[in-house]
Each structure stands twice: as structure tokens, then as C-alpha cells.
Design an enzyme around this catalytic site. Structure first.
Site, PDB file in Angstrom:
ATOM      1  N   TYR A  75     -63.104 -66.094 -27.756  1.00 36.90           N
ATOM      2  CA  TYR A  75     -62.574 -65.339 -26.619  1.00 36.90           C
ATOM      3  C   TYR A  75     -62.300 -63.920 -27.065  1.00 36.90           C
ATOM      4  O   TYR A  75     -61.710 -63.700 -28.131  1.00 36.90           O
ATOM      5  CB  TYR A  75     -61.277 -65.966 -26.103  1.00 36.90           C
ATOM      6  CG  TYR A  75     -61.494 -66.659 -24.776  1.00 36.90           C
ATOM      7  CD1 TYR A  75     -62.011 -65.938 -23.705  1.00 36.90           C
ATOM      8  CD2 TYR A  75     -61.199 -68.003 -24.591  1.00 36.90           C
ATOM      9  CE1 TYR A  75     -62.239 -66.555 -22.487  1.00 36.90           C
ATOM     10  CE2 TYR A  75     -61.429 -68.623 -23.381  1.00 36.90           C
ATOM     11  CZ  TYR A  75     -61.959 -67.884 -22.325  1.00 36.90           C
ATOM     12  OH  TYR A  75     -62.188 -68.486 -21.123  1.00 36.90           O
ATOM     13  N   GLU A  79     -61.386 -61.154 -24.571  1.00 38.81           N
ATOM     14  CA  GLU A  79     -61.102 -60.342 -23.375  1.00 38.81           C
ATOM     15  C   GLU A  79     -60.596 -58.973 -23.790  1.00 38.81           C
ATOM     16  O   GLU A  79     -59.766 -58.850 -24.698  1.00 38.81           O
ATOM     17  CB  GLU A  79     -60.088 -61.054 -22.477  1.00 38.81           C
ATOM     18  CG  GLU A  79     -60.776 -62.107 -21.619  1.00 38.81           C
ATOM     19  CD  GLU A  79     -59.834 -63.149 -21.059  1.00 38.81           C
ATOM     20  OE1 GLU A  79     -58.956 -63.595 -21.816  1.00 38.81           O
ATOM     21  OE2 GLU A  79     -59.976 -63.504 -19.886  1.00 38.81           O
ATOM     22  N   ASP A 103     -80.535 -49.415  -9.948  1.00 40.56           N
ATOM     23  CA  ASP A 103     -80.611 -50.745 -10.581  1.00 40.56           C
ATOM     24  C   ASP A 103     -82.006 -50.826 -11.188  1.00 40.56           C
ATOM     25  O   ASP A 103     -82.999 -50.971 -10.476  1.00 40.56           O
ATOM     26  CB  ASP A 103     -80.396 -51.814  -9.504  1.00 40.56           C
ATOM     27  CG  ASP A 103     -80.523 -53.221 -10.058  1.00 40.56           C
ATOM     28  OD1 ASP A 103     -81.076 -53.378 -11.174  1.00 40.56           O
ATOM     29  OD2 ASP A 103     -80.092 -54.167  -9.372  1.00 40.56           O
ATOM     30  N   THR A 129     -80.565 -55.535 -16.060  1.00 41.24           N
ATOM     31  CA  THR A 129     -80.487 -56.798 -16.789  1.00 41.24           C
ATOM     32  C   THR A 129     -81.079 -56.532 -18.163  1.00 41.24           C
ATOM     33  O   THR A 129     -81.709 -55.490 -18.385  1.00 41.24           O
ATOM     34  CB  THR A 129     -81.302 -57.913 -16.105  1.00 41.24           C
ATOM     35  OG1 THR A 129     -82.639 -57.448 -15.936  1.00 41.24           O
ATOM     36  CG2 THR A 129     -80.713 -58.312 -14.769  1.00 41.24           C
ATOM     37  N   LYS A 162     -85.504 -58.846 -18.789  1.00 40.64           N
ATOM     38  CA  LYS A 162     -86.829 -58.686 -18.153  1.00 40.64           C
ATOM     39  C   LYS A 162     -87.710 -57.863 -19.093  1.00 40.64           C
ATOM     40  O   LYS A 162     -88.090 -58.359 -20.149  1.00 40.64           O
ATOM     41  CB  LYS A 162     -86.657 -58.070 -16.764  1.00 40.64           C
ATOM     42  CG  LYS A 162     -85.838 -58.971 -15.807  1.00 40.64           C
ATOM     43  CD  LYS A 162     -85.814 -58.434 -14.406  1.00 40.64           C
ATOM     44  CE  LYS A 162     -85.097 -59.371 -13.447  1.00 40.64           C
ATOM     45  NZ  LYS A 162     -83.658 -59.075 -13.321  1.00 40.64           N
ATOM     46  N   ARG A 180     -80.609 -63.269 -21.471  1.00 43.91           N
ATOM     47  CA  ARG A 180     -80.231 -63.197 -20.066  1.00 43.91           C
ATOM     48  C   ARG A 180     -78.863 -62.506 -19.961  1.00 43.91           C
ATOM     49  O   ARG A 180     -77.899 -62.964 -20.581  1.00 43.91           O
ATOM     50  CB  ARG A 180     -80.157 -64.624 -19.527  1.00 43.91           C
ATOM     51  CG  ARG A 180     -80.122 -64.780 -18.053  1.00 43.91           C
ATOM     52  CD  ARG A 180     -80.640 -66.139 -17.682  1.00 43.91           C
ATOM     53  NE  ARG A 180     -82.090 -66.158 -17.851  1.00 43.91           N
ATOM     54  CZ  ARG A 180     -82.939 -65.722 -16.920  1.00 43.91           C
ATOM     55  NH1 ARG A 180     -82.505 -65.281 -15.769  1.00 43.91           N
ATOM     56  NH2 ARG A 180     -84.236 -65.763 -17.142  1.00 43.91           N
TER      57      ARG A 180
END
Ligand code: DSN
Length: 408
Positions: free
Chosen positions: A50, A52, A196, A222, A225, A231
């Protein structure tokens, strides 16, 4: 004990997917095959942590190593795109878009985005998506006669509607996007401009597509691609909006970052910085151009009559079959593509009149123009003849080609 012994069902599915990837020609324009190193980074104990917050400012102890990972990913991404600020935590492209909208807009504000059926994306304002539900959307499309973006019409809509943000970028537009023109329009109407670049990020990274970073307030992408990473998503912006962006990713819209995925993004970015990746991206674009030319020679009608990116979109209407039927015929021969709407498509989105094809995966496998010529010939044969004999013969040829270009 390994996964194979402990969870055979999942192990077998993973192995089967590997075989499917090896034995088919994957032509879904938004997919790619990540390097073994990217996949290695994904499958590590970083998934346990974790973290954060942001490097140096975490809400958990024990973050000294993941801090290095995230700082490295940020540094490399900034070097690739020449941007002042990067947030590498978004879990996906849509998450990146959610955080971006909410950082500059209030719920109910007006966004101008490209219509999905004309090549846009769900998160650019589709009524069923959060973007269309929580913002007032004014869509823009492409010219009916040639499929190109019509910047005069976009300007007219913007002048009339006065959106607070204009979103540019697409998931099925085969031509370059003129970010400078968009930025002139946004400036004229006092709107923020967000690009985008999920589909074309690899092309932008290597100068094969005009740069949005210098003229947009926010750029999202992203990483899986044309960048060929894990991903995930990412946001780039100037210093001016950096605090708001970071705050809106965490704690605004996400909790703990996926540190294994951020490590894999860093590995991908190192690859993108290499000369080898420049050659790869040039190959992707050359292969798409060759594929488009050969499809046209074989009688296919293409939206915009060709491409200058990594994808082509076949208009199936002259063949008197739908995109859905085309997708299924090709799949029977081991060629994997996706049905896609064409501009002003008369068919429903689950049927469509188009077929989208991309070259990122085939280029990753080392294929070049000669292979594109063969593949285009097979696609034309199948879509025109549609008989079991042709499909069977092509399946054999596809298997031969796949053997000559091993995936891993
Ligand atoms: N689903 C992606 C595509 O195929 O273009 C966009 O998110």
C-alpha cells in the site's frame, strides 16, 4: 508448488491465452504484446504494497523502495513527452479522464467531445458513461463526405456552445489530429483543452504524430496500447494544474496505487526511450499504410480512404455484411479484429458497419510490409468470398505465418 499445481483452472487458462496469442494474428488496434520484462515487473511482490500518497509523502510506512519506482516512472515519462508534470497512478485511461475532468470542472459543466460513433471514446461523453451522466455533453463528429475532422465545424460548435472543456483524441480515427487547431479553438472560446492520446501515445512519443503536450492543458493516455506497457493510465500537465491533478487522482478518485503496475510502466518507459522503440513505431505506421494500400487494392472501402496512424477502419457496407459478421469470419481464420462503428453508422454499436484493424501487435512480432500484403490479401479474400474453403486455407496460412514470428 506452483500455480500449475495449486490452481490448475486458472493456470490452464493463462497457458491457453498464451497459445491463442501465438497462433493468431492479433489486429485489435488498441492491443499490444508487452515485453517479458514488463510482464516480469507486473508479477512481483510490489503488488502487496500500500502506498497511498506520492513519493516522499505517503500515508503508509515502508515505502522507500516503491518511492524509487514511482519517481523513476515519472522521470522517464517526463523525458519521453517533455512535460512538466506526470501522474503515473491512474489505473486506466478512463480513470485518468475522470480525474482530469474533475480537477478542472464542476459536475454539470459543459464538455465538447468527439462522438463515439465517429471514432471518439465512451469517456468523452457517452450518455451511458459517467462523462455523459455527470457533465453536459456537446458532441462533435467528422465530415460525412470524407470522414475527416472538420475544424471549421468544431469551431462553430464551440463558439455557439461555449464549453468549459474541449476533449480531443479518439479510439477509431485513422488520421492525425491537429492539436494546434484544437488549441486555437479552445483559446478563442476560453475553454480548457484536454487531449486523450491513449491510442497514439507511442506515435507521439517518437515524433510520428504531432505533439499535444505543448498546446493542451491536460494530456491523458493509457500505457498498454502503442506504448506497449502494462494495462494502465497516466496524466500529463503543466505545473499550473499539477496540484489539482494529483489531488484528484488521490484522494479524489483512487485509493492505493498499483505499485507493480507503476514498476511495469517504468520498465516500459525505458524501452520507449530506446532507439529500438523508434524503429518499432516507424514500423507500426509503415505497416498500417501498407495494410491500407493493399486492402484498397483488394477492393475494400476505408474510412478517410486510408490512414496515417496505426489503424485502419473498413467500411463494410459495400460488401453487404456487418462489422459483426466480418469480425466473426476473420476470427474463424485466426485473424482477430473488432467490429467498430463507422461515422454516422446506420447499425447498432453491437452490430456496426465497420471493422477496425491495427498493426501494433504484428509489428511487435517483427512483421513488415511483405506480411501486411499477405494479411491484407487474406482479409479481402475472406470478406469477399465468405466460404468455408477460403477460411480453411487462410487459417493454414495464418498458422504458418504465426510460426515464423514467435511471440516470446
Ligand atoms: N477499448 C479501447 C479501444 O479498443 O480503443 C478504448 O478504451
Amino acid at each position: 508448488m506452483s500455480l500449475k499445481d495449486k490452481d490448475k483452472k486458472i493456470y490452464d487458462s493463462i497457458v491457453a491465452e498464451g497459445k491463442r496469442q501465438q497462433n493468431s494474428l492479433e489486429m485489435i488496434a488498441s492491443e499490444n504484446y508487452a515485453s517479458p520484462e514488463v510482464i516480469e515487473a507486473l508479477g512481483t511482490h510490489l503488488t502487496d504494497k500500500y502506498a497511498e500518497g506520492y513519493p516522499g509523502k505517503r500515508y503508509y510506512g515502508g515505502c522507500e523502495h516503491v518511492d524509487v519506482v514511482e519517481e523513476t516512472a515519472i522521470k522517464r515519462a517526463r523525458e519521453i513527452f517533455g512535460c512538466e508534470h506526470v501522474n503515473v497512478q491512474p489505473h486506466s485511461g478512463t480513470q485518468a479522464n475522470i480525474a482530469s475532468y474533475l480537477s478542472l470542472l464542476d459536475i454539470g459543466d459543459k464538455i465538447m467531445g468527439m462522438d463515439l460513433s465517429c471514432g471518439g471514446h465512451l469517456s468523452h461523453g457517452h450518455p451511458l458513461n459517467f462523462s455523459g451522466r455527470y457533465f453536459k455533453i456537446v458532441p462533435y463528429g467528422v465530415r460525412r463526405d470524407n470522414g475527416y475532422l472538420d475544424y471549421d465545424e468544431i469551431r462553430n460548435i464551440a463558439l455557439r456552445e461555449k464549453p468549459k472543456m474541449i476533449v480531443c483524441g479518439a479510439s477509431a480515427y485513422p488520421r492525425k489530429i491537429d492539436f494546434k487547431k484544437f488549441s486555437e479553438i479552445a483559446d478563442e472560446v476560453g475553454a480548457y483543452l484536454m487531449a486523450d492520446i491513449a491510442h497514439i501515445a507511442g506515435l507521439v512519443a517518437k515524433g510520428e504524430h504531432p505533439d499535444p503536450v505543448s498546446c493542451c492543458d491536460i494530456v491523458t493516455t493509457t500505457t498498454h496500447k502503442t506504448l506497449r506497457g502494462p494495462r494502465g493510465g497516466m496524466i500529463m500537465c503543466g505545473k499550473k494544474n499539477s496540484k489539482e491533478i494529483d489531488r484528484m487522482v488521490f484522494p479524489g478518485t483512487q485509493g492505493g496505487p498499483l505499485m507493480h503496475s507503476i514498476a511495469a510502466k517504468a520498465v516500459c518507459f525505458k524501452e520507449v526511450l530506446s532507439h529500438k522503440f523508434s524503429k518499432y513505431i516507424k514500423g507500426v505506421v509503415l505497416n498500417a499504410a501498407k495494410l491500407a494500400d493493399e486492402l484498397k487494392r483488394g477492393g475494400m472501402k476505408l474510412v478517410t480512404d486510408g490512414t496515417d496512424t496505426h489503424l485502419v477502419l473498413i467500411d463494410m457496407r459495400p460488401l453487404k455484411i456487418t462489422g459483426k459478421e466480418g469480425e466473426s469470419l476473420l476470427q474463424d481464420a485466426g485473424i482477430v479484429a473488432n467490429k467498430n462503428t463507422i461515422p454516422y453508422d446506420p447499425q447498432k454499436p453491437f452490430v456496426t458497419s465497420g471493422l477496425r484493424l491495427g498493426t501494433p501487435v504484428l509489428t511487435t512480432r517483427g512483421m513488415g510490409p511483405e506480411e501486411m500484403k499477405e494479411v491484407a490479401g487474406w482479409i479481402c479474400d475472406i470478406l469477399k468470398k465468405r466460404d468455408p474453403g477460403t477460411i480453411k486455407n487462410v487459417r493454414k496460412e495464418v498458422s504458418r505465418m504465426c510460426k515464423n514470428f514467435p511471440v516470446r
